[in-house]
Enzyme design. Structure first.
Site, PDB file in Angstrom:
ATOM      1  N   ASN A 166       1.305  -1.315  -0.162  1.00  0.00           N
ATOM      2  CA  ASN A 166       0.105   0.163   0.593  1.00  0.00           C
ATOM      3  C   ASN A 166       0.516   1.413  -0.067  1.00  0.00           C
ATOM      4  O   ASN A 166       1.606   1.478   1.006  1.00  0.00           O
ATOM      5  CB  ASN A 166      -0.735  -0.279   0.982  1.00  0.00           C
TER       6      ASN A 166
ATOM      7  N   LYS B  42       0.322   4.175  -0.212  1.00  0.00           N
ATOM      8  CA  LYS B  42      -0.245   5.311   0.524  1.00  0.00           C
ATOM      9  C   LYS B  42      -0.298   6.652  -0.651  1.00  0.00           C
ATOM     10  O   LYS B  42      -0.008   6.253  -1.835  1.00  0.00           O
ATOM     11  CB  LYS B  42       0.101   5.608   1.773  1.00  0.00           C
TER      12      LYS B  42
ATOM     13  N   HIS C   2      -9.799   0.966   5.813  1.00  0.00           N
ATOM     14  CA  HIS C   2      -8.368   1.450   5.707  1.00  0.00           C
ATOM     15  C   HIS C   2      -8.519   2.644   7.015  1.00  0.00           C
ATOM     16  O   HIS C   2      -9.572   3.087   7.482  1.00  0.00           O
ATOM     17  CB  HIS C   2      -7.171   1.547   5.342  1.00  0.00           C
TER      18      HIS C   2
ATOM     19  N   GLU D 243      -7.068   3.971   9.236  1.00  0.00           N
ATOM     20  CA  GLU D 243      -6.238   6.120   7.998  1.00  0.00           C
ATOM     21  C   GLU D 243      -8.150   6.217   7.298  1.00  0.00           C
ATOM     22  O   GLU D 243      -8.724   7.347   7.906  1.00  0.00           O
ATOM     23  CB  GLU D 243      -5.402   6.197   6.917  1.00  0.00           C
TER      24      GLU D 243
ATOM     25  N   GLU E  10      -5.022  -5.550  10.741  1.00  0.00           N
ATOM     26  CA  GLU E  10      -4.235  -4.028  10.889  1.00  0.00           C
ATOM     27  C   GLU E  10      -3.969  -3.356  12.464  1.00  0.00           C
ATOM     28  O   GLU E  10      -5.614  -1.988  12.271  1.00  0.00           O
ATOM     29  CB  GLU E  10      -4.498  -2.781  10.080  1.00  0.00           C
TER      30      GLU E  10
ATOM     31  N   GLY F  78       2.186   2.263  10.697  1.00  0.00           N
ATOM     32  CA  GLY F  78       3.217   3.621  10.326  1.00  0.00           C
ATOM     33  C   GLY F  78       4.006   3.658  11.549  1.00  0.00           C
ATOM     34  O   GLY F  78       5.050   5.282  12.278  1.00  0.00           O
TER      35      GLY F  78
ATOM     36  N   SER G  25       3.846  -1.912  10.334  1.00  0.00           N
ATOM     37  CA  SER G  25       5.476  -2.076  10.521  1.00  0.00           C
ATOM     38  C   SER G  25       5.877  -3.509  10.293  1.00  0.00           C
ATOM     39  O   SER G  25       6.382  -3.530  11.325  1.00  0.00           O
ATOM     40  CB  SER G  25       5.471  -1.410  11.787  1.00  0.00           C
TER      41      SER G  25
HETATM   42  P1  PGA Z   1       2.340   0.393   7.464  1.00  0.00           P
HETATM   43  O1  PGA Z   1       1.566   0.494   7.003  1.00  0.00           O
HETATM   44  O2  PGA Z   1       3.084  -0.826   7.458  1.00  0.00           O
HETATM   45  O3  PGA Z   1       3.977   1.468   6.657  1.00  0.00           O
HETATM   46  O4  PGA Z   1       2.739   0.459   9.222  1.00  0.00           O
HETATM   47  C1  PGA Z   1       0.189  -0.461   6.737  1.00  0.00           C
HETATM   48  C2  PGA Z   1      -1.130  -0.255   6.742  1.00  0.00           C
HETATM   49  O5  PGA Z   1      -1.790   0.876   6.542  1.00  0.00           O
HETATM   50  O6  PGA Z   1      -1.131  -0.875   5.207  1.00  0.00           O
END
Ligand code: PGA
Length: 249
Positions: free
Chosen positions: A9, A11, A95, A97, A167, A173, A212
């Site tokens: 992803n 982003k 997601h 976010e 997640e 992140g 992460s």
């Molecule tokens: P990250 O993001 O690997 O940077 O923690 C994962 C995600 O949001 O799908």
């Protein structure tokens, strides 16, 4: 054995030039050592150029989002059929976010999930608790609610053509990964929720871990019984890291 998937992803990162370089590095790096399915999720505007570069390769294309209606006066939104026009195979829905920053609720996530399926896209449904929810001992309650909302909306049979991603919001992140055991416990719980409605389907449902994931922790996560791959954010922007995760899967 369940189908394994590693999803990158990207982003809202990158420029056209950086993304073209990344795609070419991934194409060169995918070899026989990668047996999992690999998919990348560029920002919308780069879908056409990435689709072109991925044509005829083993790397699948996905989108980070879609709108819940087929077409109409929805300024700024993109439909499932538009994503199909650019050979998208997967689409991320729910997601954290988008749930947090864009205020997407369970109902909208359920409608997007159903819309994705209606267009033959494989939805990757993200579920996961915040740190406060985990500390309050509410992880299973939150995950059951997020999953239940989509199950009620789309029905259990819809999950035959879907993927779930666990997640934990506190691990996205932040550099802080759930331990393999913490992740496994929630993955097993997700599988039990599905098994309560369809035990056979639960056995074949692909459940990804996200939060992460890096080359250094992927192997231990993938060794867990109910972890079938990863949804990777930050580490998917670095070709060597991402390819190492793909190999570990
Ligand atoms: P990250 O993001 O690997 O940077 O923690 C994962 C995600 O949001 O799908």
């Amino acid at each position: 054995m369940r189908p394994r998937l590693v999803a990158g992803n990207w982003k809202m990162h990158g420029t056209r030039a950086a993304i073209e370089t990344l795609v070419e590095e991934l194409k060169r790096g995918i070899d026989a050592g990668v047996r999992a399915e690999v998919a990348v999720f560029p920002p919308y505007v780069y879908l056409p150029c990435v689709a072109e570069r991925l044509a005829g390769t083993a790397i699948a294309l996905g989108a980070q989002n879609l709108w819940s209606e087929e077409s109409g006066a929805y300024t700024g939104e993109v439909s499932g059929s538009m994503l199909r026009d650019y050979n998208c195979r997967h689409v991320i829905v729910g997601h954290s976010e988008r749930r947090t920053l864009m205020g997407e609720g369970d109902d909208l996530v359920g409608r997007k999930f159903a819309r994705a399926l209606a267009h033959g896209l494989i939805p990757i449904l993200c579920v996961g608790e915040t740190l406060a929810e985990r500390q309050a001992g509410r992880t299973e309650q939150v995950v059951a609610r997020q999953l239940g909302a989509v199950l009620d909306h789309a029905g259990i049979a819809a999950f035959r053509a879907a993927v779930v991603a666990y997640e934990p919001v506190w691990a996205i992140g932040t550099g802080r990964t759930a331990s393999p055991e913490e992740a496994q416990a929630v993955h097993a719980f997700v599988r039990r929720c599905i098994a309560a409605r369809d035990p056979e389907l639960a056995k074949v449902l692909t459940i990804l871990y996200g939060g992460s994931v890096k080359a250094s922790n992927a192997g231990a996560l993938f060794a867990m019984a109910d972890i079938d791959g990863a949804l990777v954010g930050g580490a998917s922007l670095v070709s060597d890291e991402f390819l190492a995760i793909c190999r570990a899967a």
